[in-house]
Design a protein around this motif. Sequence first.
Motif, short mmCIF file in Angstrom:
data_model
loop_
_atom_site.label_atom_id
_atom_site.label_comp_id
_atom_site.label_asym_id
_atom_site.label_seq_id
_atom_site.Cartn_x
_atom_site.Cartn_y
_atom_site.Cartn_z
N LEU A 197 0.51 -0.98 -0.04
CA LEU A 197 -0.20 -0.61 0.04
C LEU A 197 1.28 1.16 0.25
O LEU A 197 1.12 2.03 -0.58
CB LEU A 197 -0.75 -0.01 1.25
CG LEU A 197 -1.82 1.33 1.19
CD1 LEU A 197 -2.39 1.53 0.50
CD2 LEU A 197 -2.76 1.05 2.50
N HIS A 198 2.29 1.71 0.87
CA HIS A 198 2.65 2.59 0.84
C HIS A 198 3.25 3.02 -0.23
O HIS A 198 3.65 3.71 -0.67
CB HIS A 198 3.59 2.71 2.34
CG HIS A 198 5.14 1.65 1.31
ND1 HIS A 198 4.98 -0.09 1.85
CD2 HIS A 198 5.82 1.39 0.84
CE1 HIS A 198 5.70 -0.33 0.91
NE2 HIS A 198 7.30 0.73 0.75
N GLU A 199 3.60 1.59 -1.20
CA GLU A 199 4.02 1.89 -2.44
C GLU A 199 3.13 2.06 -3.98
O GLU A 199 3.79 3.52 -4.09
CB GLU A 199 4.49 0.92 -2.68
CG GLU A 199 5.94 0.18 -1.91
CD GLU A 199 6.33 -1.67 -2.49
OE1 GLU A 199 7.93 -1.60 -3.24
OE2 GLU A 199 5.86 -2.14 -3.13
N LEU A 200 2.26 2.18 -3.25
CA LEU A 200 0.92 2.18 -4.14
C LEU A 200 0.51 3.53 -4.19
O LEU A 200 0.55 4.57 -5.16
CB LEU A 200 -0.29 1.57 -3.98
CG LEU A 200 -1.38 1.20 -5.06
CD1 LEU A 200 -1.38 1.33 -6.29
CD2 LEU A 200 -2.57 0.85 -4.37
N ALA A 217 -3.53 -5.94 -10.27
CA ALA A 217 -2.24 -5.88 -9.00
C ALA A 217 -2.25 -6.26 -7.60
O ALA A 217 -3.78 -6.01 -7.53
CB ALA A 217 -1.30 -4.94 -9.33
N ILE A 218 -1.90 -7.42 -7.50
CA ILE A 218 -1.99 -7.40 -5.66
C ILE A 218 -1.35 -6.66 -4.94
O ILE A 218 -0.40 -5.92 -4.99
CB ILE A 218 -1.67 -8.67 -4.56
CG1 ILE A 218 -2.31 -10.48 -6.38
CG2 ILE A 218 -2.03 -9.15 -4.21
CD1 ILE A 218 -0.48 -11.61 -5.84
N LYS A 223 0.83 -1.12 6.57
CA LYS A 223 0.06 -0.15 7.16
C LYS A 223 -1.63 -0.21 7.89
O LYS A 223 -2.69 0.01 6.94
CB LYS A 223 0.84 0.91 6.41
CG LYS A 223 -0.29 1.36 5.30
CD LYS A 223 0.69 3.09 4.63
CE LYS A 223 -0.31 4.09 5.65
NZ LYS A 223 0.27 5.34 4.41
N GLU A 224 -1.44 0.45 8.76
CA GLU A 224 -3.67 1.53 8.70
C GLU A 224 -3.74 1.97 8.01
O GLU A 224 -2.57 2.99 7.45
CB GLU A 224 -3.13 1.88 9.87
CG GLU A 224 -2.44 1.37 11.59
CD GLU A 224 -3.81 0.17 12.00
OE1 GLU A 224 -5.14 0.58 11.66
OE2 GLU A 224 -3.51 -0.57 12.09
N ILE A 225 -4.45 1.96 7.33
CA ILE A 225 -5.80 2.76 6.37
C ILE A 225 -6.77 3.36 6.74
O ILE A 225 -7.23 2.92 7.44
CB ILE A 225 -6.17 1.79 5.34
CG1 ILE A 225 -6.72 2.43 4.00
CG2 ILE A 225 -7.17 0.06 5.76
CD1 ILE A 225 -6.91 1.43 2.87
N GLY A 226 -6.94 4.09 6.69
CA GLY A 226 -8.03 5.03 6.92
C GLY A 226 -9.04 5.60 5.93
O GLY A 226 -8.63 5.95 5.03
N GLU A 227 -9.95 6.80 6.23
CA GLU A 227 -10.72 6.62 5.54
C GLU A 227 -9.71 7.72 4.21
O GLU A 227 -10.14 7.55 3.35
CB GLU A 227 -12.08 7.04 5.80
CG GLU A 227 -13.41 7.49 5.14
CD GLU A 227 -14.12 6.48 4.06
OE1 GLU A 227 -14.15 6.70 3.25
OE2 GLU A 227 -13.66 5.46 4.82
N GLU A 228 -9.23 8.66 4.84
CA GLU A 228 -9.18 9.18 4.08
C GLU A 228 -8.49 8.74 2.63
O GLU A 228 -8.46 8.65 1.36
CB GLU A 228 -7.77 10.34 4.42
CG GLU A 228 -7.41 11.11 3.19
CD GLU A 228 -6.44 12.47 3.51
OE1 GLU A 228 -5.56 13.38 2.96
OE2 GLU A 228 -6.77 12.67 5.24
N LYS A 245 -9.13 -7.26 2.78
CA LYS A 245 -9.84 -8.63 3.59
C LYS A 245 -9.15 -8.83 4.45
O LYS A 245 -8.08 -8.44 5.38
CB LYS A 245 -9.79 -9.84 2.16
CG LYS A 245 -10.01 -9.35 1.73
CD LYS A 245 -9.57 -10.91 -0.14
CE LYS A 245 -10.86 -9.99 -1.07
NZ LYS A 245 -10.45 -11.35 -2.03
N ALA A 246 -9.71 -9.88 5.10
CA ALA A 246 -9.11 -10.37 6.27
C ALA A 246 -7.47 -10.56 6.91
O ALA A 246 -6.95 -10.57 7.83
CB ALA A 246 -9.54 -11.51 7.38
N ASN A 247 -6.98 -11.11 5.04
CA ASN A 247 -5.83 -11.78 5.00
C ASN A 247 -5.25 -10.65 4.64
O ASN A 247 -3.70 -10.31 4.20
CB ASN A 247 -5.46 -12.61 3.71
CG ASN A 247 -5.68 -12.53 2.63
OD1 ASN A 247 -6.43 -11.62 2.38
ND2 ASN A 247 -6.08 -13.00 1.11
N GLY A 248 -4.91 -8.97 4.77
CA GLY A 248 -4.34 -8.37 4.64
C GLY A 248 -5.04 -7.70 2.79
O GLY A 248 -3.30 -6.72 2.79
N ILE A 249 -4.90 -8.18 2.25
CA ILE A 249 -5.34 -7.64 0.88
C ILE A 249 -6.63 -6.95 0.40
O ILE A 249 -7.59 -7.52 1.44
CB ILE A 249 -5.24 -9.37 -0.25
CG1 ILE A 249 -3.63 -10.23 0.10
CG2 ILE A 249 -5.20 -8.26 -2.08
CD1 ILE A 249 -3.35 -11.06 -0.66
#
Length: 466
Positions: A197-200, A217-218, A223-228, A245-249
């Motif tokens: 996510l941080h790369e994305l 792309a998977i 990292k924590e992901i906020g509404e923003e 998802k529950a597996n972090g994807i």
Amino acid sequence: MVEKILKQQTIQNEISLSGVGLHTGQQVHLTFKPAPENTGYVFKRVDLEGEPLIEANVSYVVDTQRGTNLEKNGVRIQTSEHVLAACVGLEIDNVIIEINASEPPIMDGSSKYFVEALEAAGIKEQEAEKEEYVVDHVISYKDEQSGSEILVMPSDHYKITTMVDFGTKVLGTQNAAIEHVSEFKKEIANARTFSFLHELETLLHHGLIKGGDLNNAIVYVDKEIGEETLQRLRKAFNKDDISVKANGILDNLTLHYPNEAARHKLLDVMGDLALVGTRIRGKIIATKPGHFTNTQFAKKLAKVIKEERRNKVPKVDLNSEPLMNINDIMNILPHRPPMLLVDKIYELTDDSVVGVKNVTMNEPFFQGHFPGKPVMPGVLQVEAMAQTGGILALKSVPDPENYLTFFMKIDNVRFKRQVLPGDTLIFKLELLAPIRRGICQMQGYAYANGKLATEAELMAQIVKSK
């Protein structure tokens, strides 16, 4: 046990597919076309004037940010690895890859659709033997900064193991392996590319991955992901809702395998090592692989292969009957004494030739080069190599006696040792690329007393004599 001789392969028919480029967001049309023996993998930019060619060669790697990118004479090919992996995985040796943009379509982020297209085109065996580098010692490369390491060790066939560890809980440590290239289609080809996510967020900020969506792309949420952030992702991917998802994807994707990331890294390794330019018989072990480490290793391996080949003297039985004697040579070459500098031809194939020159004290150049210290001039060694190469070049025309070959360029000439009266020079010339429009490019070597004496890259043009 006699080893089976493996022949080169290309595809039977041309075939096309279309999709979007991951980083450019452009619609891309790609066509695979059959190619002659010893062509290798060649990209062709049909959207540019002159339709320039970019060979899949590690020397053209210019950067490895988010993919392996090639550049030749200012013309670029981006993210080449998924297409090349498909070619290697199907054991195809020669193919032209025409594209109307700088990068192939991302498709689903794997090699699956390229494999399906190549199989649909049909695979055809050719006459020439496959070129293979047999690994007989460990060759390795390590990037001290990242800790990434890749090596190859002796093995009876090509096999690959990858081990990945990104230091994140969401992905963890993963391994993947294939024991034979034939497993690629079933086990590796559909493993999709991935990102954190941080790369994305960084890529989106810089206007990249314009062709990305949640189907090619998977995305591992590390990292924590906020509404923003979710709102930005909804906008970027044009989705009404995005969740984790529950597996972090990120949602909309289901993993094909628990270790899909490691399998995709194996896919990348196979595609990047295609740039070495020859089939490898050895076991690859890649720890924390990435495009930079892969291509640095490929450069090192290509250099080792070139060095070993240049020092490998062709096996010639000088007491055997030659393929061509001096009279046969004079029926093809226009040169005559004292400027005829090749005596016999012992091997002649579609892409290489081996010839011999017996150097005697009767050579006229020894009178002045040098009195009391006879040494064969280096320029005449190169001329002798070129004449031997001329035999190979003129083999490409039906009536060689009606053609001449003219030097166009000589590059990377190196003189390693003196050639003296009594020496027997053995020449080996190999095509660097198929002969096109009468232009012939060769790598030449001259050996004396079992040692490399001279080497050079030669370019000549075949011209019909008046």
